[in-house]
Write an enzyme that holds these catalytic residues in place. Sequence first.
Site, short mmCIF file in Angstrom:
data_model
loop_
_atom_site.label_atom_id
_atom_site.label_comp_id
_atom_site.label_asym_id
_atom_site.label_seq_id
_atom_site.Cartn_x
_atom_site.Cartn_y
_atom_site.Cartn_z
N HIS A 308 0.85 -1.18 0.00
CA HIS A 308 0.00 0.00 0.00
C HIS A 308 0.88 1.23 0.00
O HIS A 308 1.94 1.23 0.63
CB HIS A 308 -0.92 0.02 1.24
CG HIS A 308 -2.09 0.92 1.06
ND1 HIS A 308 -2.03 2.25 1.33
CD2 HIS A 308 -3.33 0.67 0.58
CE1 HIS A 308 -3.20 2.79 1.04
NE2 HIS A 308 -4.01 1.85 0.58
N ASP A 366 -7.99 -5.49 -0.01
CA ASP A 366 -8.49 -6.22 -1.18
C ASP A 366 -8.11 -7.69 -1.16
O ASP A 366 -8.69 -8.50 -1.88
CB ASP A 366 -7.96 -5.57 -2.46
CG ASP A 366 -8.64 -4.24 -2.68
OD1 ASP A 366 -9.79 -4.11 -2.27
OD2 ASP A 366 -8.01 -3.34 -3.26
N1 CMC Z 1 4.39 -7.37 -5.00
C1 CMC Z 1 5.73 -7.35 -5.17
N2 CMC Z 1 6.50 -6.25 -5.01
C2 CMC Z 1 5.86 -5.10 -4.68
C3 CMC Z 1 4.46 -5.05 -4.48
C4 CMC Z 1 3.73 -6.25 -4.66
N3 CMC Z 1 2.38 -6.25 -4.48
N4 CMC Z 1 4.09 -3.79 -4.16
C5 CMC Z 1 5.23 -3.08 -4.15
N5 CMC Z 1 6.30 -3.86 -4.46
C6 CMC Z 1 7.72 -3.46 -4.49
C7 CMC Z 1 8.02 -2.66 -5.74
O1 CMC Z 1 8.48 -3.49 -6.78
C8 CMC Z 1 9.07 -1.70 -5.26
O2 CMC Z 1 10.30 -2.39 -5.22
P1 CMC Z 1 11.69 -1.58 -5.50
O3 CMC Z 1 11.80 -0.59 -4.39
O4 CMC Z 1 12.72 -2.65 -5.44
O5 CMC Z 1 11.55 -0.94 -6.84
C9 CMC Z 1 8.69 -1.41 -3.81
O6 CMC Z 1 7.92 -2.56 -3.39
C10 CMC Z 1 7.84 -0.16 -3.65
O7 CMC Z 1 6.76 -0.23 -4.58
P2 CMC Z 1 6.09 1.04 -5.25
O8 CMC Z 1 5.37 0.62 -6.48
O9 CMC Z 1 7.11 2.14 -5.37
O10 CMC Z 1 5.07 1.44 -4.10
P3 CMC Z 1 3.81 2.33 -4.29
O11 CMC Z 1 3.54 2.96 -3.00
O12 CMC Z 1 3.95 3.23 -5.48
O13 CMC Z 1 2.67 1.25 -4.69
C11 CMC Z 1 0.82 -0.19 -4.61
C12 CMC Z 1 1.64 0.86 -3.86
C13 CMC Z 1 -0.45 -0.51 -3.82
C14 CMC Z 1 0.38 0.38 -5.99
C15 CMC Z 1 1.67 -1.46 -4.81
O14 CMC Z 1 2.06 -1.99 -3.56
C16 CMC Z 1 0.98 -2.53 -5.65
O15 CMC Z 1 1.04 -2.47 -6.88
N6 CMC Z 1 0.26 -3.51 -4.97
C17 CMC Z 1 -0.51 -4.52 -5.67
C18 CMC Z 1 -1.85 -3.92 -6.07
C19 CMC Z 1 -2.79 -3.77 -4.89
O16 CMC Z 1 -2.98 -4.68 -4.10
N7 CMC Z 1 -3.43 -2.58 -4.81
C20 CMC Z 1 -4.47 -2.32 -3.81
C21 CMC Z 1 -4.13 -1.23 -2.86
S1 CMC Z 1 -5.30 -1.21 -1.49
C22 CMC Z 1 -6.80 -0.73 -2.19
C23 CMC Z 1 -6.81 0.66 -2.68
O17 CMC Z 1 -6.52 1.56 -1.88
O18 CMC Z 1 -7.16 0.87 -3.84
#
Ligand code: CMC
Length: 431
Positions: A308, A366
């Site tokens: 998240h 989720d």
């Molecule tokens: N699986 C594997 N690696 C992950 C994941 C994941 N689900 N989420 C983040 N990472 C890694 C990512 O690769 C990155 O690694 P590095 O630092 O080595 O490049 C690091 O963690 C930080 O990720 P980010 O994309 O910079 O983090 P963010 O804050 O931009 O993204 C997120 C948050 C929710 C989009 C992401 O965690 C994700 O894509 N999760 C899966 C989708 C999901 O479950 N979304 C629902 C969120 S809750 C409901 C809502 O509020 O809508």
Amino acid sequence: MSDTQKTATLTIGDQSYDLPVYSPTAGPDVIDIRKLYGTAGVFTYDPGFTSTAACESTITFIDGEEGVLLHRGYPISELAGKSHYLEVCYLLLYGELPTTAQLEDFETRVTRHTMVHEQMHNFFRGFRRDAHPMATLVGVVGAMSAFYHDSTDVNDPWQREVAAIRLIAKLPTIAAMAYKYSIGQPFVYPRNDLDYAANFLHMCFAVPAEEYHVDPILARAMDRIFTLHADHEQNASTSTVRLASSSGANPFACIAAGIACLWGPAHGGANQACLEMLKEIGTPDRIPEFIARAKDKNDPFRLMGFGHRVYKNFDPRATVMKQSADEVLELLGVENNPILATAKALEEAALADPYFAEKKLFPNVDFYSGIILEAMGFPTSMFTPIFALSRTVGWISQWKEQFSDPAHKIGRPRQLYKGETERSYVDIENR
Ligand code: CMC
């Protein structure tokens, strides 16, 4: 905007600029950079708004490090345990918990608006039967501005109020109609003797040919899903609603924009993506393979339902949702559901893996909501529409709040331009 005593000093070359610093009632201080371009001639750069507060708000507070989510100061665990969705709607919209009379009046107002204009039935019939219900939802909610002209004037507080009630009342009807249409069943009219959640289940699962009884435990679980998704501060879809509204667009158009943004798998689409992922994994023995893929930098695969932007400890909504999942699965006699077994094993494996611990990736709301919805009989394509109807109150509360904010103005981000500088047009024969 709160009074400020503190300042931050920004030095660029040999010039220093004092910037006001505001202290919120909770959360980190905020540096006011509104006059920065005017005085220093520079922009700030913050793709993804990771450090930028785009507005002042009194609705929802999140402390991601501590796993705290408060609506108007009340913890989400208390609201999910002691309150119910329509009461939370009232709280989000008006700022305080209602008295008995206020709640009764609010519930009556919402209930009296659950039907949609009959002409909308024809509008639905223009969609292909296999359209994703989110596509239908974006279209139909946007089209509400063509049906409810008397609540599109955003400068009239009364029309804003009517639009808010209409959206909260009609979204379940529209989402259920999108579902019924997609499976070729007749639309089921709302029943105002049922509560908000039970009415939604009825509209989704009843058929004219026989009686449908809504199980109160399932209605309670549905209500809890609505409550846990009701608002979440300045997330992508809420910010989209605020940005759309900043131009003066009508409320139905703004909420349609929010629904479009919610659809993506990184946001509200994650519940559908998560369940599809669990089905693809199939059995717990395949989990290592998927964990390895999630960790592989060269593989775009991510564990859906994990991570998240704000919660870096645990998602407090996930804790409540997990309990609900256990209750529903027990009621439905599907404790040995293979998807749940895979989900539990995946949760354990990911939590024990240093990659996920280091990156502070925990199951989010989720991860569990999809399991409950699947057990209730919803197809995966309905998961995100259910999120959308739950979040409508959050969007509309934040939308309403903008009108009382004196700092509110049209949203217009700047950019870090990296393209060509000015050059002359070259005739086609000379390229
Ligand atoms: N699986 C594997 N690696 C992950 C994941 C994941 N689900 N989420 C983040 N990472 C890694 C990512 O690769 C990155 O690694 P590095 O630092 O080595 O490049 C690091 O963690 C930080 O990720 P980010 O994309 O910079 O983090 P963010 O804050 O931009 O993204 C997120 C948050 C929710 C989009 C992401 O965690 C994700 O894509 N999760 C899966 C989708 C999901 O479950 N979304 C629902 C969120 S809750 C409901 C809502 O509020 O809508």
